[in-house]
Design an enzyme around this catalytic site. Structure first.
Site, mmCIF file in Angstrom:
data_model
loop_
_atom_site.group_PDB
_atom_site.id
_atom_site.type_symbol
_atom_site.label_atom_id
_atom_site.label_comp_id
_atom_site.label_asym_id
_atom_site.label_seq_id
_atom_site.Cartn_x
_atom_site.Cartn_y
_atom_site.Cartn_z
ATOM 1 N N ASP A 88 0.802 -1.219 0.000
ATOM 2 C CA ASP A 88 0.000 0.000 0.000
ATOM 3 C C ASP A 88 0.836 1.271 0.000
ATOM 4 O OD1 ASP A 88 -2.348 -1.378 0.020
ATOM 5 O OD2 ASP A 88 -2.791 -1.059 2.129
ATOM 6 N N ARG A 89 0.253 2.297 -0.577
ATOM 7 C CA ARG A 89 0.864 3.629 -0.542
ATOM 8 C C ARG A 89 0.614 4.311 0.800
ATOM 9 N NH1 ARG A 89 -1.034 8.671 -4.445
ATOM 10 N NH2 ARG A 89 0.290 10.266 -3.512
#
Length: 360
Positions: A88-89
């Protein structure tokens, strides 16, 4: 839309819950540090070889963004940078990357805000997608209306029965719309040319059908039971077998020894047959789809249920922290949704901005 056919837009509300315990609600990702992910590798680098492994911590970047920056700053081809999984960012994540060892001297020039190289070590082969055992999550839930004790009670049920292995909203993009564009790609109607984006979009259609199949199983009391025609998987050895006698095999499923799998449709995997096949065809027909539509995909089988490792809930002043380990390809949002009983992590970015696990 054809009458009777369900929208291809991802919605948690369309998917059955396993637990009926009170939800805590709450807020996720108030800061990247609230969502921590540590990759659990399938193996550690040996210390010798022609590839250099980098243990990378990133904050505020997708894995793809880090790979692109490494490639640009070190002069490495994108395809020569190896990753085991995509992270995930909006999180603080730790994972291994690999590149040819001949670029080691150039590492000193690499700089990217929010990214640190924690360790380097040699190995004999490039890191490949899927070369991980799982991921360890430590997630802070803030502003919860419910209590940590409520979350712990739900988590105890999930530890005992397993977690529905739904694909989370990360797979479906902004407002859950990826599958609509993915269907256009499968039908040859899309103008998109980027092969990576096309692949991710079509994967979202496979994932939507799988989610529907799993939701139907929950709705009909089949989460921890088997049907004739199921392809079941043994949790200890990974062996897959055809279920011929559901009455005889279902007790093994209820003990957590085996679980049903669902089809991620494609040319290399056969659809289910008999009773399980009927349920699978019902899931497909919900969206007006057929197996033949997925001929451009490779295909795979996916467990309908996974089990938690080292799962616990810790109370916090305004909520709680949940820590757990999941096998590769599984989504922590499926666990959080059971605890919180909310639309967890909806309305995320488009597929070029958000990493997704590619399992088929």
């Amino acid at each position: 839309m054809v009458e009777g056919i369900v929208s291809l837009v991802f919605e948690w509300s369309a998917l059955e819950l396993l637990t009926d315990t009170p939800g805590t609600s709450g807020q996720l990702r108030a800061a990247p540090e609230d969502f921590r992910v540590e990759e659990v590798p399938a193996y550690l680098p040996s210390g010798e070889g022609e590839h250099l492994y980098l243990l990378v911590e990133k904050r505020g970047h997708t894995t793809a963004q880090v790979v692109r920056e490494l490639s640009a700053q070190l002069g490495v081809r994108d395809r020569d940078v190896g990753v085991a999984g995509l992270k995930d960012r909006h999180a603080v994540t730790t994972q291994w990357l690999s590149l040819p060892a001949r670029y080691e001297a150039r590492l000193s020039r690499f700089a990217l805000t929010g990214v640190r190289i924690l360790e380097t070590r040699r190995h004999s082969n490039k890191l490949g997608l899927g070369h991980l055992r799982g991921n360890r999550f430590v997630i802070r839930v803030r502003n919860a209306a419910g209590t940590a004790d409520q979350a712990a009670a739900t988590l105890a049920l999930l530890r005992a029965r397993g977690v529905p292995n739904y694909f989370g909203p990360q797979r479906f993009g902004l407002r859950g719309l990826n599958a609509e564009e993915g269907l256009k790609v499968l039908r040859g109607e899309s103008r998109l040319r980027d092969p990576r984006v096309r692949r991710l979009l079509t994967t979202s259609v496979q994932s939507l059908v799988f989610n529907r199949f799993l939701s139907l199983r929950l709705a009909r009391g089949l989460f921890d039971r088997l049907l004739v025609g199921d392809m079941a998987k043994k949790h200890d050895t990974g062996g897959v077998f055809l279920v011929e006698d559901a009455a005889a095999e279902s007790p093994r499923a209820q003990r957590g020894e085996v679980s049903a799998t669902g089809t991620l449709f494609g040319k290399k995997v056969k659809p289910l047959t008999r009773d399980a096949g009927e349920l699978e065809r019902e899931a497909l027909s919900t969206f007006g789809l057929t197996p033949e539509l997925f001929a451009s995909r490779r295909g795979d089988r996916r467990l309908t249920r996974v089990f938690l490792e080292d799962a616990e809930v810790r109370p916090e002043e305004d909520g709680y922290t949940v820590a757990l380990t999941l096998p590769k390809g599984s989504f922590a949002t499926s666990v959080l949704r059971e605890l919180m009983k909310t639309e967890v992590d909806v309305a995320e970015e488009n597929p070029e901005e958000r990493d997704q696990e590619e399992t088929a």
